[in-house]
Design a protein around this motif. Structure first.
Motif, PDB file in Angstrom:
ATOM      1  N   SER A  23      -4.084   1.441   7.047  1.00  0.00           N
ATOM      2  CA  SER A  23      -3.721   1.170   5.879  1.00  0.00           C
ATOM      3  C   SER A  23      -2.563  -0.079   5.882  1.00  0.00           C
ATOM      4  N   ALA A  24      -2.244  -0.719   4.574  1.00  0.00           N
ATOM      5  CA  ALA A  24      -1.594  -1.727   4.355  1.00  0.00           C
ATOM      6  C   ALA A  24      -0.871  -1.177   3.074  1.00  0.00           C
ATOM      7  N   GLN A  25       0.577  -1.914   2.667  1.00  0.00           N
ATOM      8  CA  GLN A  25       1.134  -1.406   1.608  1.00  0.00           C
ATOM      9  C   GLN A  25       1.812  -2.877   1.131  1.00  0.00           C
ATOM     10  N   PHE A  26       1.725  -2.890  -0.287  1.00  0.00           N
ATOM     11  CA  PHE A  26       2.279  -4.004  -1.136  1.00  0.00           C
ATOM     12  C   PHE A  26       3.337  -3.100  -2.239  1.00  0.00           C
ATOM     13  N   ARG A  27       4.091  -4.144  -2.911  1.00  0.00           N
ATOM     14  CA  ARG A  27       4.864  -3.547  -3.861  1.00  0.00           C
ATOM     15  C   ARG A  27       4.213  -4.306  -5.131  1.00  0.00           C
ATOM     16  N   ASP A  28       4.055  -3.422  -6.247  1.00  0.00           N
ATOM     17  CA  ASP A  28       3.843  -3.837  -7.413  1.00  0.00           C
ATOM     18  C   ASP A  28       4.795  -4.921  -7.913  1.00  0.00           C
ATOM     19  N   PRO A  29       4.385  -5.529  -9.111  1.00  0.00           N
ATOM     20  CA  PRO A  29       5.411  -6.525  -9.773  1.00  0.00           C
ATOM     21  C   PRO A  29       6.600  -5.680 -10.119  1.00  0.00           C
ATOM     22  N   GLU A  30       6.716  -4.635 -10.402  1.00  0.00           N
ATOM     23  CA  GLU A  30       7.997  -3.942 -10.665  1.00  0.00           C
ATOM     24  C   GLU A  30       8.467  -2.981  -9.336  1.00  0.00           C
ATOM     25  N   GLY A  31       8.124  -3.014  -8.235  1.00  0.00           N
ATOM     26  CA  GLY A  31       8.502  -2.527  -7.223  1.00  0.00           C
ATOM     27  C   GLY A  31       7.935  -1.133  -6.623  1.00  0.00           C
ATOM     28  N   THR A  32       6.994  -0.569  -7.352  1.00  0.00           N
ATOM     29  CA  THR A  32       6.351   0.278  -6.853  1.00  0.00           C
ATOM     30  C   THR A  32       5.595   0.343  -5.564  1.00  0.00           C
ATOM     31  N   LEU A  33       5.769   1.182  -4.634  1.00  0.00           N
ATOM     32  CA  LEU A  33       4.923   0.885  -3.146  1.00  0.00           C
ATOM     33  C   LEU A  33       3.362   1.476  -3.437  1.00  0.00           C
ATOM     34  N   VAL A  34       2.397   0.449  -3.330  1.00  0.00           N
ATOM     35  CA  VAL A  34       1.030   0.784  -3.315  1.00  0.00           C
ATOM     36  C   VAL A  34       0.268   0.453  -2.104  1.00  0.00           C
ATOM     37  N   SER A  35      -0.351   1.481  -1.528  1.00  0.00           N
ATOM     38  CA  SER A  35      -0.698   1.541  -0.400  1.00  0.00           C
ATOM     39  C   SER A  35      -2.510   1.322  -0.466  1.00  0.00           C
ATOM     40  N   LEU A  36      -3.045   0.732   0.278  1.00  0.00           N
ATOM     41  CA  LEU A  36      -4.379   0.285   0.381  1.00  0.00           C
ATOM     42  C   LEU A  36      -4.927   0.868   1.737  1.00  0.00           C
ATOM     43  N   PHE A  37      -6.140   1.852   1.722  1.00  0.00           N
ATOM     44  CA  PHE A  37      -6.290   2.389   3.075  1.00  0.00           C
ATOM     45  C   PHE A  37      -7.824   2.578   3.173  1.00  0.00           C
ATOM     46  N   THR A  38      -8.333   2.532   4.325  1.00  0.00           N
ATOM     47  CA  THR A  38      -9.777   2.922   4.770  1.00  0.00           C
ATOM     48  C   THR A  38      -9.440   3.932   5.838  1.00  0.00           C
ATOM     49  N   PRO A  39     -10.243   5.147   5.577  1.00  0.00           N
ATOM     50  CA  PRO A  39     -10.497   6.055   6.540  1.00  0.00           C
ATOM     51  C   PRO A  39     -11.221   5.583   7.776  1.00  0.00           C
ATOM     52  N   THR A  40     -10.780   5.601   9.108  1.00  0.00           N
ATOM     53  CA  THR A  40     -11.634   5.046  10.254  1.00  0.00           C
ATOM     54  C   THR A  40     -11.758   6.228  11.183  1.00  0.00           C
ATOM     55  N   THR A  41     -11.252   6.905  11.491  1.00  0.00           N
ATOM     56  CA  THR A  41     -11.674   8.017  12.619  1.00  0.00           C
ATOM     57  C   THR A  41     -12.592   9.210  11.744  1.00  0.00           C
ATOM     58  N   ALA A  42     -13.355   9.806  12.774  1.00  0.00           N
ATOM     59  CA  ALA A  42     -14.337  10.744  12.225  1.00  0.00           C
ATOM     60  C   ALA A  42     -13.501  11.985  11.479  1.00  0.00           C
ATOM     61  N   ALA A  43     -12.233  12.250  11.723  1.00  0.00           N
ATOM     62  CA  ALA A  43     -11.704  13.218  11.014  1.00  0.00           C
ATOM     63  C   ALA A  43     -11.348  12.766   9.680  1.00  0.00           C
ATOM     64  N   ALA A  44     -10.438  11.847   9.625  1.00  0.00           N
ATOM     65  CA  ALA A  44     -10.184  10.879   8.369  1.00  0.00           C
ATOM     66  C   ALA A  44     -11.506  10.751   7.420  1.00  0.00           C
ATOM     67  N   LYS A  45     -12.725  10.230   7.823  1.00  0.00           N
ATOM     68  CA  LYS A  45     -13.683  10.254   7.039  1.00  0.00           C
ATOM     69  C   LYS A  45     -14.341  11.463   6.616  1.00  0.00           C
ATOM     70  N   ALA A  46     -14.286  12.625   7.571  1.00  0.00           N
ATOM     71  CA  ALA A  46     -14.667  13.886   7.035  1.00  0.00           C
ATOM     72  C   ALA A  46     -13.521  14.626   5.816  1.00  0.00           C
ATOM     73  N   ARG A  47     -12.505  14.113   5.985  1.00  0.00           N
ATOM     74  CA  ARG A  47     -11.335  14.827   5.107  1.00  0.00           C
ATOM     75  C   ARG A  47     -11.772  14.152   3.581  1.00  0.00           C
ATOM     76  N   PHE A  48     -12.283  12.831   3.375  1.00  0.00           N
ATOM     77  CA  PHE A  48     -12.380  12.110   2.438  1.00  0.00           C
ATOM     78  C   PHE A  48     -14.094  12.373   1.756  1.00  0.00           C
ATOM     79  N   SER A  49     -14.804  12.683   2.513  1.00  0.00           N
ATOM     80  CA  SER A  49     -16.040  12.782   2.149  1.00  0.00           C
ATOM     81  C   SER A  49     -16.438  13.606   0.954  1.00  0.00           C
ATOM     82  N   PRO A  50     -15.729  14.668   0.853  1.00  0.00           N
ATOM     83  CA  PRO A  50     -15.961  15.524  -0.400  1.00  0.00           C
ATOM     84  C   PRO A  50     -15.365  15.177  -1.893  1.00  0.00           C
ATOM     85  N   ARG A  51     -14.248  14.229  -1.538  1.00  0.00           N
ATOM     86  CA  ARG A  51     -13.555  13.928  -2.515  1.00  0.00           C
ATOM     87  C   ARG A  51     -14.189  12.921  -3.699  1.00  0.00           C
TER      88      ARG A  51
END
Length: 132
Positions: free
Chosen positions: A104-132
């Motif tokens: 994960s990496a994080q930025f602030r949008d132009p008005e200050g809200t925190l924005v996270s960009l992420f990629t599931p990398t472990t097997a458990a994280a990938k499995a957690r997001f596969s049905p979504r």
């Protein structure tokens, strides 16, 4: 019940909409001059101008005041997404592996809200997001 969208109240609609269009790669649909939506395959981000707050309840929300919400976007390659956004947003932290398996990496949008960009990398994280 179905979560329909997350809405940000913006002081500068055009700057905010342009930021999220660049971030998501999706064009906004402007439903009114003071309201736009960016619809992705999994969620809708709505952006309303500060003047829309009075329609609901004066003073109930305000732009540039958020410090409790992190808007998260799952991306195919977090490092590539960070490179694309550098220079157009304030980087809070470079991509790193989090304890629950997302890179994960994080930025602030132009008005200050925190924005996270992420990629599931472990097997458990990938499995957690596969049905979504």
């Amino acid at each position: 019940m179905k979560l329909a969208s997350t809405r940000l109240i913006a002081a500068n609609m055009h700057t905010m909409v342009a930021f999220y269009e660049r971030l998501t790669g999706h064009s906004a649909e402007w439903l009114a001059p003071q309201f736009a939506e960016i619809v992705t395959s999994s969620a809708t981000l709505a952006i309303g101008s500060a003047e829309t707050v009075a329609i609901f309840a004066e003073g109930s929300a305000e732009p540039c005041a958020n410090r409790t919400v992190i808007i998260e976007f799952m991306v195919d390659d977090v490092d590539a997404a960070v490179e694309r956004m550098k220079g157009s947003a304030m980087l809070v932290h470079e991509a790193k592996l989090l304890p629950w398996g997302n890179r994960s990496a994080q930025f602030r949008d132009p008005e200050g809200t925190l924005v996270s960009l992420f990629t599931p990398t472990t097997a458990a994280a990938k499995a957690r997001f596969s049905p979504r």
